[in-house]
Write an enzyme that holds these catalytic residues in place. Structure first.
Site, PDB file in Angstrom:
ATOM      1  N   ARG A 174       0.820  -1.205   0.000  1.00 21.19           N
ATOM      2  CA  ARG A 174       0.000   0.000   0.000  1.00 21.19           C
ATOM      3  C   ARG A 174       0.857   1.259   0.000  1.00 21.19           C
ATOM      4  NH1 ARG A 174      -4.903   2.451   0.695  1.00 21.19           N
ATOM      5  NH2 ARG A 174      -4.552   4.376   1.856  1.00 21.19           N
ATOM      6  N   GLU A 204     -13.169   5.066  18.727  1.00 23.00           N
ATOM      7  CA  GLU A 204     -13.099   3.613  18.606  1.00 23.00           C
ATOM      8  C   GLU A 204     -13.079   2.986  19.991  1.00 23.00           C
ATOM      9  OE1 GLU A 204      -9.643   1.662  16.620  1.00 23.00           O
ATOM     10  OE2 GLU A 204      -9.980   0.348  18.347  1.00 23.00           O
ATOM     11  N   HIS A 211     -13.652  -2.612  10.791  1.00 23.83           N
ATOM     12  CA  HIS A 211     -12.509  -3.137  10.049  1.00 23.83           C
ATOM     13  C   HIS A 211     -12.726  -4.575   9.604  1.00 23.83           C
ATOM     14  CE1 HIS A 211     -11.081   0.212  12.509  1.00 23.83           C
ATOM     15  NE2 HIS A 211     -10.358   0.493  11.442  1.00 23.83           N
TER      16      HIS A 211
END
Ligand code: GLN
Ligand code: ZN
EC number: 2.1.1.14
Length: 777
Positions: free
Chosen positions: A528, A678, A707
């Site tokens: 990535r 979160e 996720h």
């Protein structure tokens, strides 16, 4: 005087590594092709650096995924759960390696990946070594030696780069209790000695040990480990030339330790800590050479040659030119690869390009600096100095960069500009006019960015769709999302962010002062890569950026649409930031632009506005002593962006991580009316920080983890909400997922949110029963 490089980007100048790895993972190409591409990239990098004139060229800076993981494999620090992957017939070392990086779900095996985390204060992520009690280490992979030999066959004697043993241990995590990872140093040292003796047999000259932890706060045990391990290495290899690389900060109170180690070359980062030079020059012993990290490895700006030359002169005067090396400040993996790939004037104009240098250009700069400093400069090099002076001078005065109005506005800011009109307590009363129920439900902003949505954007960019056609598609998608949110009875809706490519890029493209490269990719993790915007000039907002889509969504419903903005600190943090003014000033300029957007949204009738700040915590400086200063200006920038409005308008913020304990006061200081965070992965544990602190404003603890594609059960969310209610009064609580839903599919998103809304209703019901009972009593 020599030049050295600490590491070169390994993604290839056209992201060849990404492409081959992703093809391999998708079973579209074979093992040999992967190895071949790796080899090509290494050869290209070595030969390029040689040709450029770098004296000491790194090896082992290549990696198929992550260099920390490479070390874990090399040292045989392979968690037991991968045994079955190793034993599986046909699996290569590379398959094991990728299994550790990404997990292994194949042929009935289901093994989870190792954890990943941020590499110091960069945007690079590494795979965290896992340590167990009595962790054994043994040489498992000979990559370091193989790559040295590979370069040697090309006629290049490289300097293998190893993470130093102390930093390697400090990067890892104890997976069991009852031991301290730093005590593993004795087990680990023999593997280093083994590698060094193999390199020695191949006539290695220099070896680089990266010890970035020497720039952080260290405890006594770690300091002792440094002394122990380098003494042992020296004892075993008296003639080996050891380069000790430190970067990302100054050595500070570890200076005496670093200069006492039996090494040959000490590398320091003079970009991050220019002021350390004098101290280092006085502390250095006569046997050590100093490597000056002058060329910024983490940013894209051209080096200021005159300034660097004066630093080099200072060092040479004290040490003599034989004991001075020239280098980039840190590995160049944090820079994009090659500026000459930027050929499109519209993306990056030549005026801006003349101020920039990517990795390949930074290598050249390093060599030019040496030539200029040693006065071995041919006319062509002197010419480069002149060109450099012109570019640097032009940047100081360019109209593209300097906007007096913006500068004035920052100077004219008053303390009260960073404060809401009234305190939270009074705002809360006024905001009751919003008429929201207890346990109000909402989402974090984005809905699925499906392949289809992304293809519209691509087709618009390549001219297949006109702007009108593209806008129609986005409008339809937005309308569908609004309608569906109404149907499932969410309380506060969002427009879905379908028009946004990325939460920072979208705003950068609409603001003055930002530029974008076409090919300026930097590795973030594994395959990535990210392409951070370049903030090159004073930031201003030519026109409203989000009002159109937000107001459109609002026009479709009588429920509230929450406006969605990215906050100033996050925009700053995820960009290449200009280095000609303090980060705090750039951040304040961005804050003013966001403030104007907030006001425009309010004027357009939007009553609830979220300003996302997921990057505020990762901006924390490496040394604790520097935290407060950063937090002061970062929190203030957020508040400037959020304070131009009436008390009735409700400001939300969102952060997606779970370590708040050490900055909870600063989070409270941000004074957002609502914060969504979160918490689901930690089973609401994190809420304790808010409860202990008696966090006064409203909180939306994420009730499920976005996720994972798994659809959470209603009872699980009710259970989490009950846990939340036990520590936070229910009138302060909101109900929402952990983060935005852009990476999820519609199917799982719909199922999960329906359950979430029902969970909130169940909470309201049980609360109503309770109050009724209390009234009877
Ligand atoms: N509003 C953004 C979204 O929902 C927030 C993303 C983030 O926190 N990283 O996608
Ligand atoms: Zn998030």
């Amino acid at each position: 005087m020599l030049t050295q490089n600490l590491g070169y980007p390994r993604i290839g100048s056209h992201r060849e590594l990404k492409k081959i790895c992703e093809n391999y993972w998708a079973d579209k190409t074979g093992y040999k092709n992967v190895l071949q591409v790796g080899k090509n990239i290494r050869h290209e990098n070595w030969l390029m650096q040689k040709e450029a004139g770098i004296d000491v060229i790194p090896s082992n800076d290549f990696s198929f995924y992550d260099h920390v993981l490479d070390h874990s494999l090399t040292f045989g620090a392979i968690p037991k759960r991968y045994n079955e992957v190793i034993l599986k017939k046909g699996n290569s070392e590379l398959d094991l390696y990728f299994a550790m990086a990404r997990g292994y779900q194949k042929e009935g095996l289901d093994v989870v990946a190792m954890e990943m985390t941020k590499w110091f204060d960069t945007n690079y992520h590494y795979i965290v070594p896992e340590f167990y009690k009595d962790q054994p280490f043994k040489l498992f992979s000979t990559k370091i030696v193989d790559e040295f030999y590979e370069a040697k066959q090309l006629g290049i004697i490289t300097k293998p780069v190893l993470i130093g043993p102390v930093s390697y241990l400090l990067l890892g995590k104890e997976k069991e209790t009852g031991f301290d990872k730093i005590d593993l140093i004795k087990n680990l040292l023999p593997v280093y000695l083994d590698i060094l003796s193999r390199l020695d047999a191949l006539d290695v000259e220099y070896v680089q040990f990266d010890e970035p932890f020497l720039t952080l706060d260290l405890d006594e045990k770690a300091k002792k480990a440094y002394e122990f391990v380098y003494k042992e290495i020296r004892k075993a290899f008296p003639r080996l030339k050891i380069v000790l690389a430190t970067y990302f900060e100054g050595l500070g109170n570890n200076l005496a330790l670093a200069t006492s180690l039996p090494i040959n070359v000490l590398h320091i980062d003079l970009v991050r800590s220019e002021t350390q030079l004098n101290d280092v020059l006085s502390a250095l012993n006569e046997k050590t050479t100093l490597s000056l990290g002058l060329v910024d490895g983490r940013n894209i700006w051209k080096n200021d040659f005159e300034k660097s030359l004066s630093i080099i002169d200072q060092a040479v005067e004290k040490l003599g030119s034989d004991r001075v090396w020239i280098a980039p400040s840190c590995s160049l993996i944090h820079s994009p690869v090659d500026l000459t790939n930027e050929t499109n004037e519209q993306d990056l104009s030549s005026e801006i390009k003349q101020w920039l240098a990517f990795a390949k250009q930074k290598v050249a700069e390093t060599v030019i600096l040496k030539k200029l400093a040693t006065k071995e400069s041919p006319a062509s090099t002197l010419q480069k100095l002149e060109e450099n002076k012109i570019a640097i001078g032009n940047r100081k005065s360019s109209d593209l960069i300097h906007n007096q109005q913006v500068k004035q506005r920052v100077l004219a800011l008053k303390d009260e500009d960073a404060e809401r009109l009234s305190s939270f307590a009074s705002r809360k009363i006024k905001q009751q006019s919003l008429n929201l129920p207890a346990y109000a439900t909402t989402t974090i902003g984005s809905f699925p960015q499906t392949a289809e949505v992304r293809s519209w954007r691509a087709k618009f960019k390549n001219g297949t769709y006109t702007l009108d056609e593209y806008n129609t598609l986005i409008a339809e998608e937005t309308a569908k999302a609004v309608k569906w949110q109404e149907e499932i009875d969410l309380d506060v809706l969002v427009h879905g962010e379908f028009e946004r490519n990325d939460m920072v890029e979208y705003f950068g493209e609409l603001l003055n002062g930002f530029a974008f490269s076409k090919n300026g990719w930097v590795q973030s993790y594994g395959s990535r890569c990210v392409k951070p915007p370049i903030t090159f000039g004073d930031v201003s907002r030519p026109e409203a950026m989000t009002v159109k889509w937000t107001a459109y969504a609002q026009s479709l419903t009588s429920k509230y649409i929450k406006g969605m903005l990215t906050g100033p600190v996050t925009i700053l943090q995820w960009s290449f930031v200009r280095n000609d003014q303090p980060r705090s000033v750039t951040c304040t300029q961005i804050a003013l632009a966001i403030r104007d957007e907030v006001c425009d949204l309010e004027n357009a009738g939007i009553k609830i506005i979220q300003i996302d700040e997921p990057a505020i915590r990762e901006g924390l400086p490496l040394r604790k002593a520097d935290w407060q200063n950063y937090l002061n200006w970062a929190v203030k920038a957020f508040k400037i962006s959020a304070s131009g409005i009436q008390d009735e308008t409700q400001i939300h913020t969102h952060m997606c991580y779970s370590e708040f304990n050490d900055i909870i006061q600063n989070i409270a200081d941000m004074d957002a009316d609502v914060i969504t965070i979160e918490t689901s992965r930690s089973q609401m544990e994190l809420l304790d920080a808010f409860a202990d602190f008696k966090y006064p404003n409203e909180i939306g603890p994420g009730v499920y983890d976005i996720h994972s594609p798994r659809v959470p059960k209603r009872e699980e969310m009710v259970h989490l909400l009950k846990k939340a209610k036990a520590v936070i009064p229910s009138e302060q609580l909101w109900v929402n997922p952990d983060c935005g839903l852009k990476t999820r599919g519609w199917d799982e998103t719909k199922k999960a949110l329906i359950e979430m809304v029902e969970a909130a209703k169940e909470m309201r019901k049980s609360e109503a029963v309770l109050t009724a009972e209390q009234e009877i009593n």
